[in-house]
Write a protein that holds these residues in place. Structure first.
Motif, PDB file in Angstrom:
ATOM      1  N   ASN A   1      13.413  16.613  58.594  1.00 37.94           N
ATOM      2  CA  ASN A   1      13.435  16.350  60.031  1.00 37.94           C
ATOM      3  C   ASN A   1      14.851  16.185  60.563  1.00 37.94           C
ATOM      4  N   GLY A   2      15.023  16.546  61.806  1.00 34.45           N
ATOM      5  CA  GLY A   2      16.292  16.340  62.492  1.00 34.45           C
ATOM      6  C   GLY A   2      16.034  15.986  63.941  1.00 34.45           C
ATOM      7  N   ARG A   3      17.011  15.371  64.573  1.00 36.67           N
ATOM      8  CA  ARG A   3      16.919  15.044  65.991  1.00 36.67           C
ATOM      9  C   ARG A   3      18.310  15.128  66.592  1.00 36.67           C
ATOM     10  N   PHE A   4      18.362  15.450  67.883  1.00 38.30           N
ATOM     11  CA  PHE A   4      19.678  15.677  68.480  1.00 38.30           C
ATOM     12  C   PHE A   4      19.595  15.541  69.991  1.00 38.30           C
ATOM     13  N   ILE A   5      20.542  14.818  70.557  1.00 44.77           N
ATOM     14  CA  ILE A   5      20.788  14.815  71.999  1.00 44.77           C
ATOM     15  C   ILE A   5      22.274  15.101  72.187  1.00 44.77           C
ATOM     16  N   PRO A   6      22.625  16.240  72.796  1.00 43.57           N
ATOM     17  CA  PRO A   6      24.048  16.497  73.038  1.00 43.57           C
ATOM     18  C   PRO A   6      24.621  15.453  73.973  1.00 43.57           C
ATOM     19  N   ASN A   7      25.888  15.157  73.828  1.00 43.68           N
ATOM     20  CA  ASN A   7      26.526  14.139  74.652  1.00 43.68           C
ATOM     21  C   ASN A   7      26.464  14.550  76.128  1.00 43.68           C
ATOM     22  N   TYR A   8      25.863  13.716  76.965  1.00 47.44           N
ATOM     23  CA  TYR A   8      25.763  14.061  78.381  1.00 47.44           C
ATOM     24  C   TYR A   8      25.758  12.794  79.232  1.00 47.44           C
ATOM     25  N   LYS A   9      26.148  12.971  80.487  1.00 47.01           N
ATOM     26  CA  LYS A   9      26.122  11.880  81.446  1.00 47.01           C
ATOM     27  C   LYS A   9      24.816  11.942  82.228  1.00 47.01           C
ATOM     28  N   TYR A  10      24.286  10.771  82.559  1.00 53.25           N
ATOM     29  CA  TYR A  10      23.023  10.720  83.287  1.00 53.25           C
ATOM     30  C   TYR A  10      23.086   9.670  84.388  1.00 53.25           C
ATOM     31  N   ASN A  11      22.264   9.890  85.389  1.00 59.18           N
ATOM     32  CA  ASN A  11      22.082   8.926  86.469  1.00 59.18           C
ATOM     33  C   ASN A  11      20.630   9.024  86.889  1.00 59.18           C
ATOM     34  N   LEU A  12      19.787   8.140  86.313  1.00 59.35           N
ATOM     35  CA  LEU A  12      18.347   8.239  86.496  1.00 59.35           C
ATOM     36  C   LEU A  12      17.793   7.120  87.368  1.00 59.35           C
ATOM     37  N   GLY A  13      18.643   6.600  88.240  1.00 54.78           N
ATOM     38  CA  GLY A  13      18.158   5.599  89.186  1.00 54.78           C
ATOM     39  C   GLY A  13      17.567   4.392  88.489  1.00 54.78           C
ATOM     40  N   PHE A  14      16.242   4.272  88.518  1.00 58.47           N
ATOM     41  CA  PHE A  14      15.550   3.112  87.957  1.00 58.47           C
ATOM     42  C   PHE A  14      15.877   2.913  86.481  1.00 58.47           C
ATOM     43  N   PHE A  15      16.107   4.013  85.755  1.00 66.43           N
ATOM     44  CA  PHE A  15      16.389   3.914  84.332  1.00 66.43           C
ATOM     45  C   PHE A  15      17.862   3.639  84.052  1.00 66.43           C
ATOM     46  N   GLY A  16      18.707   3.676  85.080  1.00 65.18           N
ATOM     47  CA  GLY A  16      20.120   3.375  84.884  1.00 65.18           C
ATOM     48  C   GLY A  16      20.973   4.629  84.791  1.00 65.18           C
ATOM     49  N   LYS A  17      22.280   4.425  84.519  1.00 63.23           N
ATOM     50  CA  LYS A  17      23.201   5.542  84.401  1.00 63.23           C
ATOM     51  C   LYS A  17      24.207   5.247  83.305  1.00 63.23           C
TER      52      LYS A  17
ATOM     53  N   SER B   1      26.600   5.444  73.016  1.00 69.71           N
ATOM     54  CA  SER B   1      26.330   5.351  74.443  1.00 69.71           C
ATOM     55  C   SER B   1      27.472   4.659  75.171  1.00 69.71           C
ATOM     56  N   LYS B   2      27.682   5.056  76.399  1.00 65.39           N
ATOM     57  CA  LYS B   2      28.633   4.416  77.306  1.00 65.39           C
ATOM     58  C   LYS B   2      27.852   3.935  78.511  1.00 65.39           C
ATOM     59  N   LEU B   3      27.908   2.636  78.761  1.00 66.35           N
ATOM     60  CA  LEU B   3      27.122   2.029  79.822  1.00 66.35           C
ATOM     61  C   LEU B   3      28.019   1.267  80.787  1.00 66.35           C
ATOM     62  N   SER B   4      27.475   0.965  81.953  1.00 62.24           N
ATOM     63  CA  SER B   4      28.172   0.136  82.915  1.00 62.24           C
ATOM     64  C   SER B   4      27.470  -1.212  82.986  1.00 62.24           C
ATOM     65  N   ILE B   5      28.187  -2.285  82.608  1.00 62.94           N
ATOM     66  CA  ILE B   5      27.644  -3.633  82.662  1.00 62.94           C
ATOM     67  C   ILE B   5      28.423  -4.419  83.705  1.00 62.94           C
ATOM     68  N   LEU B   6      27.754  -4.796  84.785  1.00 56.73           N
ATOM     69  CA  LEU B   6      28.415  -5.477  85.908  1.00 56.73           C
ATOM     70  C   LEU B   6      29.636  -4.675  86.354  1.00 56.73           C
ATOM     71  N   GLU B   7      29.435  -3.355  86.466  1.00 52.81           N
ATOM     72  CA  GLU B   7      30.449  -2.393  86.923  1.00 52.81           C
ATOM     73  C   GLU B   7      31.654  -2.326  85.989  1.00 52.81           C
ATOM     74  N   GLN B   8      31.434  -2.590  84.701  1.00 52.51           N
ATOM     75  CA  GLN B   8      32.481  -2.484  83.686  1.00 52.51           C
ATOM     76  C   GLN B   8      32.000  -1.548  82.575  1.00 52.51           C
ATOM     77  N   ASP B   9      32.828  -0.560  82.233  1.00 58.28           N
ATOM     78  CA  ASP B   9      32.449   0.416  81.216  1.00 58.28           C
ATOM     79  C   ASP B   9      32.576  -0.188  79.820  1.00 58.28           C
ATOM     80  N   VAL B  10      31.520  -0.016  79.018  1.00 58.82           N
ATOM     81  CA  VAL B  10      31.514  -0.489  77.630  1.00 58.82           C
ATOM     82  C   VAL B  10      30.837   0.572  76.772  1.00 58.82           C
ATOM     83  N   ASN B  11      31.110   0.530  75.492  1.00 61.34           N
ATOM     84  CA  ASN B  11      30.409   1.377  74.527  1.00 61.34           C
ATOM     85  C   ASN B  11      29.452   0.522  73.718  1.00 61.34           C
TER      86      ASN B  11
END
Length: 302
Positions: A133-149, A189-199
């Motif tokens: 088995n294998g799995r893969f998500i290419p690195n991409y930016k997202y903005n899904l509203g309710f699910f976050g960005k 993953s790179k997320l925004s926590i209280l408008e601060q970028d973190v990994n």
């Protein structure tokens, strides 16, 4: 006498990590749990050169106990309040005392209303009733509203192996499938926590014994197993130009890198798959400290 300041800086790295651990770990552990899902929808491995390509969406069900923490449980910190929101909680932040100073944690709506992880999974039948088995998500930016960005990338490898074949006579006579499965996933993953970028990076591994039974177009399956996950939180260097990470009036110097405590737990899973020629639709639910529901749609041959 407690002095109240606009900003209270924690310079002791051990104190900073202990406090951030309590605030952030439900998110890190949740990512570890959700990453360990979506590996299978049957105990039966593909036949030789049989394959599947499946899209899954895993949803983490946040329990109330992970939405709050007690500041008084952290060495060198105290508060008149016994609970305040974690990163996945909501409500008013507590007033907390540290080294004779007082700071207020942020009032929060839900920063992460839910955690949802899409995934592409692949399986290929090889020798001895074994499936790679294998799995893969290419690195991409997202903005899904309710699910976050944010930004996300993921890869993983695993296998599934039929164990009934090793039981003489009886193994071929039993009308069920029984397999050993294992998988390892790396999530960045790179997320925004209280408008601060973190990994937040996750390494997750799981082992399961899967049992399934197919009747006409329906396959019911269940499994028991064990999850391992390690989560690393990084802020500052090469991520943003900020000099500190702030939780409202609390300030921690950057850069900072910390590993959350390993999240190791038993798990049980139950699911159902519906086959229509080569199309497979499935849904399952994992019972664990961090419950996860997974939906999937894919192409499956042999």
């Amino acid at each position: 006498t407690i002095k109240s300041y606009t900003q209270v800086k924690i310079e002791n790295i051990n104190d900073a990590q202990a406090f951030l651990q309590e605030y952030l770990s439900p998110l890190g552990n949740g990512l570890g749990a959700i990453t360990n899902n979506g590996w299978y929808n049957s105990a039966r491995p593909h036949r030789l050169l049989g394959f599947d390509a499946t899209f899954t969406l895993s949803l983490l069900n946040m329990s109330e106990e992970h939405k709050i923490f007690n500041p008084n449980s952290i060495v060198n910190f105290s508060s008149s309040e016994i609970s305040t929101p974690t990163i996945i909680g909501s409500g008013n932040g507590a007033l907390v005392q540290y080294n004779g100073e007082e700071f207020k944690l942020p009032n929060q709506t839900k920063l992460f209303p839910t955690l949802a992880l899409p995934n592409f999974n692949f399986g290929l039948g090889v020798l001895k009733k074994t499936e790679i088995n294998g799995r893969f998500i290419p690195n991409y930016k997202y903005n899904l509203g309710f699910f976050g960005k944010g930004e996300i990338g993921m890869w993983g490898v695993g296998f599934k192996h039929d164990v009934l074949q090793w039981i003489p006579i009886l193994g071929n006579a039993i009308p069920i499938s029984l397999s050993l499965q294992a998988g390892h996933t790396q999530l960045n993953s790179k997320l925004s926590i209280l408008e601060q970028d973190v990994n937040i990076d996750v390494q997750a591994t799981n082992f399961n014994i899967i049992l399934s039974r197919k009747i006409l177009m329906l396959t019911g399956y269940t499994s028991v197993g064990y999850n391992f996950s390690t989560t690393t939180f990084t802020a500052g260097e090469n991520i943003s130009n900020a000099e500190s990470f702030n939780l409202n009036e609390l300030e921690v110097d950057l850069p900072i890198e910390m590993k959350f405590e390993n999240n190791n737990e038993f798990r049980a899973n139950v699911g159902l798959r519906f086959n229509l020629t080569v199309i497979a639709i499935h849904a399952n639910h994992t019972f664990s400290k961090y419950p996860v529901t997974t939906l999937g749609l894919g192409l499956s041959i042999r």
